[in-house]
Scaffold this motif. Structure first.
Motif, PDB file in Angstrom:
ATOM      1  N   ALA A 172       7.780  -7.351   0.803  1.00  0.00           N
ATOM      2  CA  ALA A 172       6.991  -7.288   2.040  1.00  0.00           C
ATOM      3  C   ALA A 172       7.278  -8.483   2.932  1.00  0.00           C
ATOM      4  CB  ALA A 172       5.507  -7.223   1.689  1.00  0.00           C
ATOM      5  N   ARG A 173       7.436  -9.651   2.333  1.00  0.00           N
ATOM      6  CA  ARG A 173       7.690 -10.863   3.129  1.00  0.00           C
ATOM      7  C   ARG A 173       9.039 -10.768   3.828  1.00  0.00           C
ATOM      8  NH1 ARG A 173       7.330 -14.112  -0.731  1.00  0.00           N
ATOM      9  NH2 ARG A 173       5.079 -14.330  -0.656  1.00  0.00           N
ATOM     10  N   ASN A 174      10.057 -10.286   3.105  1.00  0.00           N
ATOM     11  CA  ASN A 174      11.380 -10.159   3.724  1.00  0.00           C
ATOM     12  C   ASN A 174      11.383  -9.125   4.842  1.00  0.00           C
ATOM     13  OD1 ASN A 174      12.407 -12.068   1.966  1.00  0.00           O
ATOM     14  ND2 ASN A 174      13.111 -10.529   0.470  1.00  0.00           N
ATOM     15  N   ALA A 175      10.539  -8.099   4.718  1.00  0.00           N
ATOM     16  CA  ALA A 175      10.482  -7.062   5.753  1.00  0.00           C
ATOM     17  C   ALA A 175       9.529  -7.414   6.871  1.00  0.00           C
ATOM     18  CB  ALA A 175      10.070  -5.723   5.115  1.00  0.00           C
ATOM     19  N   GLY A 176       8.812  -8.539   6.764  1.00  0.00           N
ATOM     20  CA  GLY A 176       7.865  -8.919   7.804  1.00  0.00           C
ATOM     21  C   GLY A 176       6.630  -8.047   7.825  1.00  0.00           C
ATOM     22  N   VAL A 177       6.231  -7.529   6.661  1.00  0.00           N
ATOM     23  CA  VAL A 177       5.087  -6.632   6.566  1.00  0.00           C
ATOM     24  C   VAL A 177       3.937  -7.365   5.888  1.00  0.00           C
ATOM     25  CG1 VAL A 177       4.221  -4.483   5.551  1.00  0.00           C
ATOM     26  CG2 VAL A 177       6.533  -4.581   6.506  1.00  0.00           C
ATOM     27  N   ASN A 178       2.746  -7.201   6.442  1.00  0.00           N
ATOM     28  CA  ASN A 178       1.549  -7.828   5.875  1.00  0.00           C
ATOM     29  C   ASN A 178       0.971  -6.892   4.802  1.00  0.00           C
ATOM     30  OD1 ASN A 178      -0.608  -9.497   5.445  1.00  0.00           O
ATOM     31  ND2 ASN A 178      -1.791  -8.702   7.184  1.00  0.00           N
ATOM     32  N   LEU A 179       0.931  -7.379   3.568  1.00  0.00           N
ATOM     33  CA  LEU A 179       0.460  -6.579   2.433  1.00  0.00           C
ATOM     34  C   LEU A 179      -0.986  -6.954   2.139  1.00  0.00           C
ATOM     35  CD1 LEU A 179       1.402  -4.470   0.401  1.00  0.00           C
ATOM     36  CD2 LEU A 179       2.213  -6.307  -1.082  1.00  0.00           C
ATOM     37  N   GLN A 180      -1.912  -5.984   2.242  1.00  0.00           N
ATOM     38  CA  GLN A 180      -3.337  -6.225   2.081  1.00  0.00           C
ATOM     39  C   GLN A 180      -3.874  -5.444   0.890  1.00  0.00           C
ATOM     40  OE1 GLN A 180      -4.960  -5.006   5.820  1.00  0.00           O
ATOM     41  NE2 GLN A 180      -4.202  -6.806   6.937  1.00  0.00           N
ATOM     42  N   SER A 208       3.749   0.218  -7.595  1.00  0.00           N
ATOM     43  CA  SER A 208       4.846  -0.533  -6.975  1.00  0.00           C
ATOM     44  C   SER A 208       5.757   0.387  -6.172  1.00  0.00           C
ATOM     45  CB  SER A 208       5.648  -1.264  -8.051  1.00  0.00           C
ATOM     46  OG  SER A 208       4.850  -2.230  -8.715  1.00  0.00           O
ATOM     47  N   ASN A 209       6.059   1.546  -6.722  1.00  0.00           N
ATOM     48  CA  ASN A 209       6.902   2.492  -5.987  1.00  0.00           C
ATOM     49  C   ASN A 209       6.237   2.949  -4.707  1.00  0.00           C
ATOM     50  OD1 ASN A 209       9.456   3.030  -7.421  1.00  0.00           O
ATOM     51  ND2 ASN A 209       8.145   3.632  -9.105  1.00  0.00           N
ATOM     52  N   LEU A 210       4.923   3.207  -4.767  1.00  0.00           N
ATOM     53  CA  LEU A 210       4.212   3.620  -3.551  1.00  0.00           C
ATOM     54  C   LEU A 210       4.202   2.497  -2.518  1.00  0.00           C
ATOM     55  CD1 LEU A 210       1.176   5.541  -5.117  1.00  0.00           C
ATOM     56  CD2 LEU A 210       3.274   6.500  -4.156  1.00  0.00           C
ATOM     57  N   ILE A 211       3.993   1.254  -2.970  1.00  0.00           N
ATOM     58  CA  ILE A 211       3.964   0.124  -2.028  1.00  0.00           C
ATOM     59  C   ILE A 211       5.342  -0.084  -1.411  1.00  0.00           C
ATOM     60  CG2 ILE A 211       3.623  -2.351  -1.832  1.00  0.00           C
ATOM     61  CD1 ILE A 211       1.483  -2.129  -3.985  1.00  0.00           C
ATOM     62  N   ARG A 212       6.417  -0.044  -2.233  1.00  0.00           N
ATOM     63  CA  ARG A 212       7.769  -0.227  -1.704  1.00  0.00           C
ATOM     64  C   ARG A 212       8.109   0.869  -0.693  1.00  0.00           C
ATOM     65  NH1 ARG A 212      10.957  -3.778  -4.809  1.00  0.00           N
ATOM     66  NH2 ARG A 212       9.916  -4.493  -6.711  1.00  0.00           N
ATOM     67  N   ASN A 213       7.665   2.091  -0.983  1.00  0.00           N
ATOM     68  CA  ASN A 213       7.909   3.183  -0.044  1.00  0.00           C
ATOM     69  C   ASN A 213       7.184   2.930   1.277  1.00  0.00           C
ATOM     70  OD1 ASN A 213       8.801   6.195   0.321  1.00  0.00           O
ATOM     71  ND2 ASN A 213       6.643   6.167   0.893  1.00  0.00           N
ATOM     72  N   ALA A 267       1.345  -3.524   8.694  1.00  0.00           N
ATOM     73  CA  ALA A 267       0.508  -3.814   7.524  1.00  0.00           C
ATOM     74  C   ALA A 267       0.532  -2.614   6.583  1.00  0.00           C
ATOM     75  CB  ALA A 267      -0.925  -4.131   7.939  1.00  0.00           C
ATOM     76  N   VAL A 268       0.475  -2.923   5.299  1.00  0.00           N
ATOM     77  CA  VAL A 268       0.333  -1.912   4.246  1.00  0.00           C
ATOM     78  C   VAL A 268      -0.971  -2.207   3.523  1.00  0.00           C
ATOM     79  CG1 VAL A 268       1.242  -1.019   2.072  1.00  0.00           C
ATOM     80  CG2 VAL A 268       2.803  -1.504   3.983  1.00  0.00           C
ATOM     81  N   GLN A 269      -1.870  -1.246   3.498  1.00  0.00           N
ATOM     82  CA  GLN A 269      -3.177  -1.436   2.853  1.00  0.00           C
ATOM     83  C   GLN A 269      -3.165  -0.759   1.473  1.00  0.00           C
ATOM     84  OE1 GLN A 269      -3.154   0.041   6.035  1.00  0.00           O
ATOM     85  NE2 GLN A 269      -3.548  -1.841   7.175  1.00  0.00           N
ATOM     86  N   VAL A 270      -3.578  -1.516   0.472  1.00  0.00           N
ATOM     87  CA  VAL A 270      -3.696  -1.022  -0.896  1.00  0.00           C
ATOM     88  C   VAL A 270      -5.162  -1.078  -1.287  1.00  0.00           C
ATOM     89  CG1 VAL A 270      -2.943  -1.277  -3.292  1.00  0.00           C
ATOM     90  CG2 VAL A 270      -1.386  -1.876  -1.410  1.00  0.00           C
ATOM     91  N   HIS A 271      -5.710   0.038  -1.727  1.00  0.00           N
ATOM     92  CA  HIS A 271      -7.122   0.130  -2.105  1.00  0.00           C
ATOM     93  C   HIS A 271      -7.229   0.638  -3.535  1.00  0.00           C
ATOM     94  CE1 HIS A 271      -8.558  -0.225   2.129  1.00  0.00           C
ATOM     95  NE2 HIS A 271      -7.374   0.329   2.366  1.00  0.00           N
TER      96      HIS A 271
END
Length: 515
Positions: free
Chosen positions: A347-355, A405-410, A420-424
């Motif tokens: 996420a950091r390399n892609a510039g995406v905020n992971l929440q 992990s696969n869902l987050i990477r996708n 941003a990618v939100q994980v609940h």
């Protein structure tokens, strides 16, 4: 069991087959038996008529001297009144066919004399069936008549007729019909019950074999052979064939596991070396721009191939772990936190905020960072929420971590820069729900149905983002844990993948623990 399934069951089909065979056999026996009985009753009536005709001739010959019409009539009337002829119609005709005498039961009406009877001259009576109507206007009824002509020297010829309606035949035949068909119904009912019980007894043995097969764990194939529940040769043969089949399956699974291990060793190591060497070559200062671009391309493709091999191996391992031997009660929050931590560099390399949000579903979550229960993954989350004991599931935590992990990477792959990618993760009644959402372009409606297939791509240009195995792995792991995985597009943009797992109760510590 539904009616359709019940009718298609082997037990019902066996019972129906037995009942059909028994019904045909029993019906044939009843029909033949009734025919024989009906013929016997008719023959008995004919014998009675013949015997009474001969008796009347003998009585008239003895009393007919001088043998005049008057003497013959008186003798016939007297003989017809005896007990032997009660219930029969008796009639005596002279040589010219005129009626000389008759029994009182004839009520003054004549028994017809056919042409064959008038010409009959045999020693045995002629038996015929005639139609008689004693009351004008009423339908005629069938009567059986025996005709016997007597001709002897010194005696005036005469004809004796003895008749009877078919009541003595109809009544016993009707009784036999009722008894026979009632007996057939009882026999079919008994056959149905016996067939059902016999089929159930046979199916019980097959069900015992099926239960024994269902009880065999994947990691114990071939180690605990199925024991035949009965010494029947058919059951013993079935159990033996199943044992040999399970042994072959066990050998195949062991060969598959060895293949996975060999592939993991033979492919991952060379690919890692190739990627590292490409990076080293790319860092050399004496390379031309074209050579440096080539080295960079080789490194990227080798890393892509390594990820593909790793995903294929993960999918094979997930499918080979269908019985989850060694599974335990685990925390879903720990698995999600581990997955988020593993995906932070990507996420950091892609510039995406992971929440990460624990204990709260997406629709109830307040917007903005710093919300209670939310972790903005600028640093690695190291612990789950305080409600960890309420989010327990029974399964393999490593597989669930790989699934998330696969869902987050996708989601990261399809998120725009600075997105941003939100994980609940939360528990709702008896289920644990994990959700991963992004603000990317979403999934085309026509591609949603096959998005979880292997190597599926939502768009033709998606091959650069992945190889199409991550979602297939995620679905396999969810189903392996008795759960489900679904996807939905969000408004105005993005999509959300939602995993539902069955919650497990916390394991109570033993009273002797720590003592």
């Amino acid at each position: 069991m539904a009616a359709g399934s019940y009718l298609r069951s082997l037990r019902f089909q066996l019972t129906a087959t037995y009942l059909l065979v028994f019904g045909l056999v029993f019906t044939g026996v009843v029909v033949v038996g009734l025919g024989v009985a009906r013929s016997s009753v008719h023959r008995a009536l004919d014998r009675e008529l013949e015997e009474r005709a001969r008796q009347m001739v003998a009585a008239l010959v003895q009393t007919g001297d001088p043998f005049t019409d008057t003497a013959l009539r008186d003798a016939a009337s007297a003989e017809a009144r005896t007990l032997f002829f009660r219930g029969f119609l008796v009639q005596v005709r002279g040589e010219d066919g005129a009626v000389l005498g008759r029994s009182e039961a004839s009520a003054g009406r004549d028994l017809p004399l056919s042409d064959a009877g008038a010409a009959w001259g045999g020693d045995t009576p002629l038996l015929e069936t005639v139609e008689l109507s004693w009351t004008p206007g009423e339908p005629a009824e069938p009567y059986r008549v025996a005709t016997l002509r007597h001709v002897s020297p010194g005696v005036r010829p005469f004809v004796v007729q003895v008749g009877s309606d078919l009541g003595p035949v109809r009544e016993p035949v009707a009784l036999m019909n009722r008894l026979a068909w009632a007996g057939l119904a009882v026999a079919l009912l008994a056959a149905a019950v016996a067939s059902w019980l016999a089929a159930g007894r046979a199916m019980a043995r097959l069900n015992q074999i099926a239960d024994a097969v269902s009880a065999v764990a994947l990691d114990a194939l071939g180690e605990r052979p199925i024991v035949p529940p009965t010494p029947d040769p058919e059951v013993r043969r079935l159990a033996g064939d199943l044992n040999r089949l399970l042994a072959r399956i066990a050998d195949g699974l062991r060969a598959r596991e060895r293949f996975i291990q060999d592939v993991s060793h033979e492919l991952k190591t060379p690919l890692s070396v190739l990627s590292s060497e490409a990076q080293v070559v790319e860092l050399r200062s004496d390379l031309s721009g074209e050579a440096r671009a080539f080295a960079r391309s080789v490194g990227e493709e080798s890393r892509h191939l390594a990820r593909l091999v790793e995903s294929m191996l993960a999918l094979a391992r997930a499918e080979a772990t269908s019985d989850m031997a060694g599974a335990a009660v685990c925390s879903a929050y720990d698995a999600v936190v581990a997955a988020v931590g593993a995906c932070q560099p990507v996420a950091r390399n892609a510039g995406v905020n992971l929440q990460l949000t624990l204990g709260v579903p997406p629709q109830d979550q307040a917007a903005g960072p710093g919300h209670a229960g939310t972790t903005d993954t600028g640093s690695a989350p190291t612990d789950a929420s305080a409600e960890e004991d309420d989010a327990l599931f029974f399964g393999d935590p490593e597989l669930v971590t790989a699934m998330v992990s696969n869902l987050i990477r996708n989601a990261i792959a399809y998120s725009p820069a600075d997105g941003a990618v939100q994980v609940h993760a939360w528990r709702d009644a008896g289920d644990i729900t994990l959700a991963v959402g992004d603000h990317g372009p979403g999934i085309p409606p026509e591609a949603i149905g096959g998005i979880f297939d292997r190597f599926a791509q939502a768009r033709p240009d998606d091959s650069a983002r992945g190889h199409g195995l991550g979602l297939a792995i995620a679905r396999t792991v969810a189903e392996l844990h008795g759960g489900s995985l679904r996807v939905e597009n969000l408004t105005p943009a993005g999509c959300r993948f939602t995993v539902t797992l069955r919650a497990a109760e916390p394991v109570e510590p033993s009273e002797n623990a720590g003592s």
